[in-house]
Structure formats: structure tokens, C-alpha cells
Enzyme design. Structure first.
Site, mmCIF file in Angstrom:
data_model
loop_
_atom_site.group_PDB
_atom_site.id
_atom_site.type_symbol
_atom_site.label_atom_id
_atom_site.label_comp_id
_atom_site.label_asym_id
_atom_site.label_seq_id
_atom_site.Cartn_x
_atom_site.Cartn_y
_atom_site.Cartn_z
ATOM 1 N N LYS A 214 -15.845 -70.463 46.392
ATOM 2 C CA LYS A 214 -14.651 -71.288 46.171
ATOM 3 C C LYS A 214 -14.944 -72.745 46.523
ATOM 4 C CE LYS A 214 -10.388 -69.773 47.278
ATOM 5 N NZ LYS A 214 -9.186 -69.504 48.087
ATOM 6 N N GLU A 220 -24.487 -68.491 53.051
ATOM 7 C CA GLU A 220 -25.370 -67.485 52.451
ATOM 8 C C GLU A 220 -25.473 -67.676 50.945
ATOM 9 O OE1 GLU A 220 -23.163 -65.188 55.815
ATOM 10 O OE2 GLU A 220 -22.706 -66.799 54.398
ATOM 11 N N GLY A 274 -10.230 -64.111 49.378
ATOM 12 C CA GLY A 274 -11.524 -63.592 48.916
ATOM 13 C C GLY A 274 -11.518 -62.104 48.610
ATOM 14 N N ARG A 275 -10.979 -61.312 49.544
ATOM 15 C CA ARG A 275 -11.027 -59.842 49.376
ATOM 16 C C ARG A 275 -10.028 -59.354 48.322
ATOM 17 N NH1 ARG A 275 -9.357 -61.460 54.226
ATOM 18 N NH2 ARG A 275 -7.264 -61.006 54.990
ATOM 19 N N GLU A 361 -10.565 -56.288 57.178
ATOM 20 C CA GLU A 361 -10.455 -57.735 57.327
ATOM 21 C C GLU A 361 -8.986 -58.158 57.301
ATOM 22 O OE1 GLU A 361 -13.634 -60.802 55.912
ATOM 23 O OE2 GLU A 361 -12.082 -60.817 54.363
ATOM 24 N N HIS A 392 -21.842 -32.803 52.842
ATOM 25 C CA HIS A 392 -23.140 -32.465 53.433
ATOM 26 C C HIS A 392 -23.568 -33.529 54.436
ATOM 27 C CE1 HIS A 392 -23.867 -29.159 50.561
ATOM 28 N NE2 HIS A 392 -23.094 -29.899 49.779
ATOM 29 N N LYS A 517 -20.049 -67.286 62.890
ATOM 30 C CA LYS A 517 -20.628 -68.339 62.040
ATOM 31 C C LYS A 517 -20.941 -69.592 62.878
ATOM 32 C CE LYS A 517 -17.818 -67.513 57.882
ATOM 33 N NZ LYS A 517 -16.822 -68.201 57.061
#
Length: 560
Positions: A214, A220, A274-275, A361, A392, A517
Site C-alpha cells: 500500500k 520485506e 491488509g487481512r 490479528e 493422521h 519491527k
């Protein structure tokens, strides 16, 4: 009516439910499941979906009390405020309008008095036009070759949602046909291994890179973007960047500075978290490049169908509302801290990782929206794996260890059916046999008396006893098309919002991601000065100093 600063736990409705827990402790699902009227009242259908929550540790009375709690929390008003574009994300002073991203063209959804739907569709139309140019081969790379491979760079919400949808569509017959000869990869982690994996086998001449950030400052993402820019320019020269890289961003100045043509930047807005951004250009651009816009539009329509149901259906028949209330019941009243998301569909293997972010979050908060410390737990630990793989792996704990409420998600019609001669059932029927059996195994369990009748030896009876009374719910989808994937996404997004609205927290900020951060910045500066000037380690505690020293002594990073 409760004042805005009162905690929900101070209301009569909350206290009533607290007292009701004692009644529920006296019940067992074995007995509750014999009441057909109760079970029937706990089934909801909408737009081809069937929700069955009869295996929750709840009676009809419990549901009534939860609906009272919703009223005490002013849930319907909060839902309306969200759809009306009010700044319900108060700590960041923003609207929360991911529903506008998939609204029909003629809808009116306002943020700050302005209808945002036309803006949304301007971007969607631009994506449609651009993706068709790339897919048809009319847009070519620096050497004249069509761009058939796409790497989308983004992290968190810019990656988990689009990856979930991409993985779900990969085996859908319509989407599969549309994606012939194309590849879509996602680069998220700053770990250079992720870069190596992403470019392995790809040729820069046929690769388009989509940079999703954005602000165009995400540490990153921008380092990965610079790394892939270097990969492209080393092979094709600096002028190739404008042909091989595009952006999803609102910071056009930085996009241009990076070397990307700002005309090839696709916008999204501050009212998209964001999410919650998979239905914006963040997801729609890479997915349209892979599958074509018409497939992705069906995904948006599926989500929109649930949005309209969530906005307009009375709470007692509202699927996301009921799911959210039941989660509040399980977490805050029955004390179950986790939730297992168990899709009986390999195509949904990336669904649980996406919901981990959407849920944890959003609702992993310790204070109310007004900043008051909460005297109760919020949020749950979400995890999951497709069935039958999970059976399993961790189902042992779910059956005989801790109680973990489970979401079973089943699909009536397989994307890729297989029928083998001589087999009792088809492969999909074999899968679905487990989908129907597991919730009953959890609910009913197995008693020592049953084991004695089966002549199980005495010393093994305690080990083979299942307590049962372990809650789950089942969601059955007619098939897994792009439309159904959209429905599933929106159900979970709104369920998470309902939980936050009831708990009285802000589900739309994420201050908890900031501190790490900030501390990483300090470490980054130290690593730079230690490597370039041999500066001694300073300002860290004994433990961190020791670890950093070991890292610097033995890592083979080149001197800058």
C-alpha cells in the site's frame, strides 16, 4: 442501553450466560443430539450452503441467551455502522469497507460522504483490461515474448488471502482451463530461500512481477522487489522494469521512483485492512492474470452474496452472526482457547493459514475499543489442516486430549472426481465418509460399557474410552467454484467481525505487530555497522548479545 465505555462483561446478558454455563455442564451431546427439534432449529440454509451447529454444547435456550448478548452489544447497530462507512476503526480513524470491494456496480456504499463503489469498479475495470492484454499476448516483455509467468510479491494480508484463493481455484475445472500455460507464484518471506524458490525455472523474459505494498515501504516486500528488479535488469537491462513490473499501491511517487510506470499501479484505499484485502487489487490483479477476470468476478459475487445476507438477515437466521456468537460462547464462557478449521478438501489447504491472520490479528486484543483492560479472554488460536490429513496428525488430541471446537467444511461435488472400478465408493465418497463420521465421533465418544460389550480387555478400556461431548459444527458447500470460495471467505471475515463487535474490541487495527519491527530496526543498524566497521555489539541484553555474536562470528555474509 449500555454506554459505549461499559464492558460487555458488565451486562446482564453476559452474567446470564455465565450462570447458564452450569446448566450446560450437566448436559452431554449424546443426549442433546436425540432432540430432533433442537437439531432442526440449529440448521441454517442460505444460497446453497448448509450450516449445522447442532453439535455445539448449546441448547435452544443457550442460543436465545447469545442473541440477547448480541442485543446488549448492539451488534446490529455495529454491523450497520460498518456498512455505512462510519470510522469504526477508531484507533486509526478509518472506515472498514472491504464489503465495498465486491459490491455490485449499482450499489451505494459511502466513506466520508462519498460513494466509493464507482472508484472500486474503475480499478476492477482497469484490472480486467490489463489482465486481458497480458493473457492475450498483446502486452509483451522487453524481448517481445508474452508474459506467461507471474510472481506476486507481498506479505501478510497481501499474500495469505490471494494464496488461499489461488490454491482453491487451481483444480476448479473452469479456472484450470483458463490458466492453461500460465503460472502464478507468491513471494512473501524475506528469507532469500523464498526468492530462490520463486525464480527457480522461470525466465525473466516471460515473467511479470506484481509488487503489492500500500505504502510502497513495507520492509520485506520492498527488499524482495529490489531483489527481483535486479534479477530482471541483470538479464534484460534497466529499461525492462516498466515492461516486467507493476504495482498494487497508493504511493504513486515511490512507484515511479522505483522504475514502474505509475499508469501500471492499481490502487486500493485506507478503508481496506491488509487481512481483508483479497477482494481488492491485492488479490484480484494476480488472480485475474492467472485465471482471467470473469472467473475472479464470480469469486467477488460469492462474497457479495454473503455480505448482503450478513447486512440484511435477522440475527437469529444470520450465518456469520450465529458462527460468531458460538465462538464467543466457546472462548469466553466454556473456556476453549482454540478452534480447528478442518476443510475436507485439499483445494482448501491454504484456508486455515489465511483465517489464522484474519482471526488472530483481528481479535488478539487485550483492551476494549475504549482502551479498558479486558477481564476476559478474546480471540482464539486458529489452526487447521485438510481432512483426512489432519486425522493422521492432531485428531488424537482433539478426541482424547484437550477440547478444541472444530469447524468441519465439506464439499458435495468434487472438483476432480475419480471413480475406480471395483471400489465400494468413489474417492470423494471415501473422503466425505470421514467428514460425516468425525463430528459424531467427537460428540458421542465411546463409553467403557460399549467397550466391555465388544470384549475389549480390561487394561485397554481406559485407553480406548472416548469422553465425547466435544463440540463441532459442519458447513456443507454444494461445490467449490470461484463463487463458493468467495462465500466461504466472507462468512469467516464477518464471523470474526461479529466476535469483535460482541467483545467490544477493535478487530480492524493491529498494533501488536509494531514492536518487533521497531526492535528489528535496531538490530539491522547493528548488523550493518558490525559488518562494515567491525563495531562492537552494544545496547542489547546478555542473551541477545550472545546470539548476535554467534551469528556474526559464523555467518558467511560478504563484507558490504
Amino acid at each position: 442501553m449500555a454506554s459505549s465505555t461499559a464492558l460487555i462483561s458488565d451486562t446482564e446478558a453476559w452474567k446470564d450466560l455465565k450462570g447458564h454455563v452450569e446448566d450446560i455442564k450437566k448436559t452431554h451431546l449424546r443426549d442433546l443430539m436425540t432432540d430432533a427439534n433442537r437439531c432442526q432449529s440449529m440448521m441454517m440454509e442460505f444460497d446453497g450452503l448448509l450450516l449445522d451447529y447442532s453439535r455445539q454444547r448449546a441448547t435452544v435456550e443457550t442460543v436465545d441467551k447469545l442473541l440477547n448478548l448480541a442485543k446488549a452489544a448492539q451488534l446490529t447497530e455495529k454491523i450497520s455502522r460498518m456498512f455505512n462507512g462510519e470510522h469504526i476503526n477508531s484507533t486509526e480513524n478509518r472506515s472498514v469497507l472491504h464489503v465495498a470491494l465486491r459490491a455490485p456496480k449499482d450499489a451505494v456504499i459511502k466513506a466520508d460522504g462519498k460513494n466509493v463503489v464507482p472508484e472500486v469498479w474503475n480499478v476492477l475495470d482497469k484490472i480486467k483490461e490489463f489482465s486481458e492484454k497480458i493473457r492475450s499476448g498483446s502486452w509483451v516483455g522487453a524481448t517481445g515474448k508474452p508474459l506467461k509467468d507471474v510472481i506476486a510479491i507481498g506479505i501478510g494480508g497481501s499474500f495469505l488471502g490471494p494464496l488461499f484463493v489461488h490454491t482453491a481455484l487451481q483444480t476448479d475445472p473452469e479456472a484450470l482451463e483458463s490458466a492453461k500455460g500460465r503460472q502464478l507464484r507468491f513471494l512473501a518471506n524475506i528469507d532469500p530461500v523464498d526468492v530462490a524458490r520463486n525464480i527457480n525455472g522461470l525466465n525473466p523474459e516471460t515473467t511479470l512481477v506484481v509488487v503489492v505494498s500500500k505504502t510502497f515501504t513495507t520492509a520485506e516486500t520492498m527488499l524482495n522487489a529490489r531483489t527481483l528488479r535486479e534479477w530482471i535488469t541483470a538479464a534484460l537491462g534497466a529499461s525492462a522494469v516498466a515492461k516486467h513490473m507493476v504495482a498494487v499501491s497508493t504511493n504513486l511517487a515511490l512507484v515511479e521512483k522505483f522504475g514502474i510506470d505509475p499508469n501500471n499501479a492499481f490502487a486500493f484505499w485506507d478503508w481496506v485492512g491488509g487481512r481483508y484485502s483479497v477482494c481488492s487489487a491485492v488479490g484480484v490483479l494476480p488472480l485475474s492474470l492467472q485465471y482471467g477476470f470473469s472467473v475472479v468476478e464470480k469469486f467477488l459475487k460469492g462474497a457479495s452474496s454473503i455480505d448482503q445476507h450478513f447486512q440484511s438477515t435477522p440475527i437469529e437466521k444470520n450465518i456469520p452472526v450465529l458462527l460468531g456468537l458460538l465462538s464467543v460462547w466457546n472462548v469466553s464462557f466454556l473456556g476453549y482457547p482454540a478452534r480447528a478449521i478442518l476443510p475436507y478438501s485439499q483445494a482448501l489447504e491454504k484456508f486455515a493459514p489465511h483465517i489464522q491472520q484474519v482471526s488472530m490479528e483481528s481479535n488478539g486484543k487485550g483492551v476494549s475499543i475504549d482502551g479498558l483492560p479486558l477481564p476476559f479472554e478474546t480471540g482464539e488460536i486458529d489452526f487447521g489442516e485438510p481432512g483426512t490429513n489432519g486425522q493422521h496428525s492432531f485428531y488424537q488430541l482433539i478426541h482424547q486430549g484437550r477440547v478444541i471446537p472444530c469447524d468441519f467444511i465439506g464439499i458435495v461435488k468434487s472438483q476432480q472426481p475419480v471413480y475406480l472400478k471395483g471400489e465400494v465408493v468413489s474417492n470423494h465418497d471415501e473422503l466425505m465418509s470421514n467428514f460425516f463420521a468425525q463430528p459424531d465421533a467427537l460428540a458421542y465418544g465411546k463409553t467403557p460399557e460399549q467397550l466391555q460389550k465388544e470384549n475389549v480387555s480390561e487394561n485397554l478400556i481406559p485407553h480406548k474410552t472416548f469422553s465425547g461431548n466435544r463440540p463441532s459444527l459442519s458447513l456443507l458447500l454444494p461445490e467449490l467454484t470461484a463463487y463458493n470460495v468467495g462465500q466461504l471467505l466472507a462468512i469467516y471475515e464477518h464471523r470474526v467481525a461479529v466476535q469483535g463487535f460482541v467483545w467490544g474490541i477493535n478487530s480492524f487495527d493491529q498494533w501488536g505487530v509494531e514492536l518487533g519491527k521497531v526492535l528489528a530496526t535496531q538490530v539491522r543498524k547493528q548488523l550493518h555497522s558490525s559488518r562494515t566497521q567491525g563495531t562492537a555489539l552494544e545496547g542489547f541484553n546478555y542473551s541477545t548479545t550472545t546470539l548476535l555474536k554467534r551469528y556474526l562470528e559464523t555467518s558467511s555474509e560478504p563484507q558490504m
